[in-house]
Enzyme design. Structure first.
Site, mmCIF file in Angstrom:
data_model
loop_
_atom_site.group_PDB
_atom_site.id
_atom_site.type_symbol
_atom_site.label_atom_id
_atom_site.label_comp_id
_atom_site.label_asym_id
_atom_site.label_seq_id
_atom_site.Cartn_x
_atom_site.Cartn_y
_atom_site.Cartn_z
ATOM 1 N N CYS A 144 -12.080 68.000 -51.675
ATOM 2 C CA CYS A 144 -11.876 67.658 -53.069
ATOM 3 C C CYS A 144 -12.887 66.605 -53.479
ATOM 4 C CB CYS A 144 -10.450 67.153 -53.274
ATOM 5 S SG CYS A 144 -9.175 68.251 -52.607
ATOM 6 N N ARG B 96 -8.946 68.510 -57.350
ATOM 7 C CA ARG B 96 -8.395 69.148 -56.154
ATOM 8 C C ARG B 96 -8.875 70.571 -55.949
ATOM 9 N NH1 ARG B 96 -2.202 71.038 -54.600
ATOM 10 N NH2 ARG B 96 -2.585 71.197 -52.347
ATOM 11 N N LEU B 97 -9.290 70.859 -54.729
ATOM 12 C CA LEU B 97 -9.485 72.217 -54.252
ATOM 13 C C LEU B 97 -8.316 72.495 -53.315
ATOM 14 C CD1 LEU B 97 -11.489 74.671 -54.220
ATOM 15 C CD2 LEU B 97 -12.416 73.703 -52.116
#
Length: 642
Positions: free
Chosen positions: A2, A50-51
């Site tokens: 992220c 965020r990933l």
């Protein structure tokens, strides 16, 4: 995987900087297109992109956690993955601590509450994180052992800002009163080495938290950094007949690491170049995902591609394989965008094909495994064989060595034996500077006339050599130690993070695992470079794992036909345009750079890497300083899960 921003103010209310945060987050949305969040109290301000990889519906950040008597005591922002989070969760639950999510992020903050700063010793993974303790009014910041995840910071009268990307700090510059002058010492280091060594950046006021380090600070206080991990290749030997036990330990550690690195709630694929490192990772990964996809890239020019070998390997291990071929036109067009993503230039031409294979992979998966770190840990660079080839010089009297060194310097360039004589009559600290240096000082002064000899590569390498000598490492280990702190941190891991994150793709590197390192550090020199090969012990460990045709292949990597393109119609005119348009006359002798380009085209000398180093900087300068070049970056959104 992220993007984080964390600010600790000094004498002001953190809420005053929310507008600055709203500018800092979008410019690295590629690091986390799935969700964004912010949080602040009076002193601390956190932002996050965020990933989502694990616990997709929960584990949102900034994450709040605390014990029963203060359930929101801590705030956390974290970039990376903790691969042993399941085991740590069980250990912490047994100690009476509670969890509210199923993700790895919470393990860090719960572990910090339980172990304090020692939490970093328990984490197996890649990470950069910041924890704000609302009770003690202190911030704890850490970066993983090898520097897989980046972390920049800057301190002004307004406070200290940490961020996953430098451009996010640049976006906050006006709000925090940041001086944006360039660091000429760092510029010389970059031109000399092809990357900017940690902890420097090209901006004087922005630095990097170093790999294997923690930082503690309080509002208005100083940034106090402490090293918690120093890689130490032990002086050791293997009892005669005990080699197989070592090979088995290597194989077991790597198999366990790949198993842990496959933990995800999304699809995991693997890069596959055709060499032993990526082949081993892909083969082991397939045991956990029978439908594994692998990806590679190459060029149409013969001799500059591992596509055929990668395809043969993919067929041998039974995986579906996807290939991306890059043209010179695609290559040149992508360079400004790639340099924007990098924050500071890295003059490694393989960045561009890596960008395209990552872009291709992201259409199919959200996580990929790769083989970075194997060369540094297991002795994979050909130059590591040099201590053996130069061993006869160790027996030559010092007075004679001095005379032979003087002779070597007056021998004509290209004369057989000149290079061997030069290198054999110098101590390691003088002759070995890592994998990247491509200017000697005379060449350096030709393109940057203001270069200072006291700022050359030795300023970077001398402290690292001093540390390896203090630890008593053998000559091969000293070279590995140097590369772990220079080339790997400055080039290998920068492109691994920045180029894959540019495509919102998480890259995982199972070789750079602390359990794998614990085995690798015990391999004696004679089992790293035995039988006139490199990574001997690793090759023996992988005999029953990888296809036979890759076990003893010569290392190729991501070769780029830059020498041919800059001399030919593909990139010669493009390079001229970049040099002429650049407003860097106060930095470079542009006439000398153009002369080098003409010499390269005429075949007088191969200046391709030197030219690429300068041109990459000029493009960076055009983007970030002159604001003349539009990198044409599109921030893309993806679904949460593929």
């Amino acid at each position: 995987m992220c993007g984080l921003v964390a600010m600790l103010t000094s004498g002001a209310t953190a809420g005053d900087y929310t507008d600055a945060m709203s500018s800092a987050l979008p410019c690295m949305r590629h690091r986390g297109p799935d969700a964004a969040g912010t949080w602040h109290d009076d002193d601390a301000l956190f932002g996050f992109n965020r990933l989502a990889i694990i616990d997709l519906e929960h584990s949102h950040q900034p994450l709040r956690w605390g014990p029963e008597d203060n359930p929101e005591r801590y705030a956390l922002v974290f970039n990376g993955e903790i691969y042993n989070f399941i085991e740590l969760r069980e250990e912490l639950q047994a100690a009476g601590l509670t969890f509210h999510t199923e993700g790895d992020s919470e393990t860090i903050v719960v572990g910090f509450h339980h172990w304090g700063a020692e939490v970093v010793q328990h984490l197996r993974g890649m990470f950069a994180f910041a924890i704000w303790d609302t009770e003690t009014r202190s911030m704890f910041v850490a970066r993983d052992q090898f520097g897989i995840k980046p972390l920049f910071y800057a301190t002004t009268e307004a406070g200290t800002v940490f961020a996953s990307e430098k451009k996010s700090i640049l976006e906050m510059a006006d709000a925090i009163g940041l001086d944006l002058s360039l660091d000429r010492r760092a510029i010389e280091h970059y031109v000399d080495l092809q990357y900017t060594p940690e902890p420097e950046t090209l901006h004087s006021a922005i630095r990097r938290v170093e790999s294997g380090c923690t930082v503690t600070l309080s509002p208005g206080g100083e940034v106090v950094s402490e090293r918690y991990f120093t890689p130490n290749f032990q002086v050791t030997s293997v009892p005669k007949g005990g080699e197989q036990e070592l090979f088995d330990r290597i194989a077991a550690a790597l198999e366990d690491s790949v198993a842990k690195h496959m933990r995800a709630d999304v699809t995991v694929g693997s890069f596959l170049s055709g060499g032993i490192d990526s082949s081993a990772i892909a083969t082991l990964a397939k045991r956990h995902n029978p439908n594994l996809l692998t990806f590679t890239t190459g060029f149409e020019r013969e001799g500059y591609s591992e596509v055929d070998v990668a395809a043969e390997t993919a067929e041998a291990i039974g995986v579906e394989h996807i290939v991306k071929i890059v043209s010179p036109e695609e290559y040149a067009a992508a360079v400004p965008k790639i340099i924007w993503y990098l924050d500071d230039p890295v003059a490694d031409p393989s960045l561009v094909p890596l960008y395209f294979v990552a872009e291709t992979a992201r259409k199919h998966v959200k996580v990929v495994l790769s083989g970075e770190g194997a060369d540094e840990l297991f002795g994979g660079y050909t130059i590591y064989k040099e201590p053996l080839s130069l061993a006869p010089f160790d027996k030559v009297p010092s007075a004679l060595l001095k005379g032979l060194n003087t002779l070597s310097r007056v021998l004509p360039e290209g004369m057989k034996g000149k290079s061997l004589l030069e290198r054999g009559t110098q101590p390691m600290e003088s002759r070995y500077y890592g994998n990247a240096r491509n200017f000697n000082f005379e060449q350096l002064q030709r393109v940057i006339p203001w270069a200072k000899p006291e700022w050359d590569h030795r300023e970077v390498t001398a402290p690292i050599y001093a540390e390896s000598a203090r630890l008593g490492m053998d000559p091969v280990a000293r070279m590995q130690h140097l590369d772990l702190f220079t080339w790997m941190r400055g080039d290998i891991l920068v492109k691994a993070d920045k180029i894959n994150m540019a495509n919102s793709l998480e890259l995982r590197v199972p070789f750079l695992d602390k359990e794998v390192f614990e085995v690798a550090q015990t391999i004696p020199a004679d089992l790293k470079i035995a039988n006139n090969t490199t990574k001997y012990a690793l090759r023996k460990a992988l005999e029953q794992i990888v296809p036979p045709h890759v076990l003893h292949r010569k290392k190729l990597g991501f070769p780029v036909p830059m020498r041919h393109w800059l001399a030919g119609d593909e990139l010669f005119g493009w390079a001229q345009e970049q040099i002429n348009a650049s407003q860097t006359d106060d930095i470079f002798n542009k006439a000398a750079v153009l002369e080098m380009l003409d010499e390269h085209r005429a075949g007088v000398s191969d200046h391709s890497r030197r030219l690429w180093t300068v041109i990459a900087f000029m493009i960076w300068h055009g983007i970030f300083i002159e604001k003349r070049i539009d990198p044409q970056v599109e921030q893309r959104d993806y679904p949460v899960q593929l």
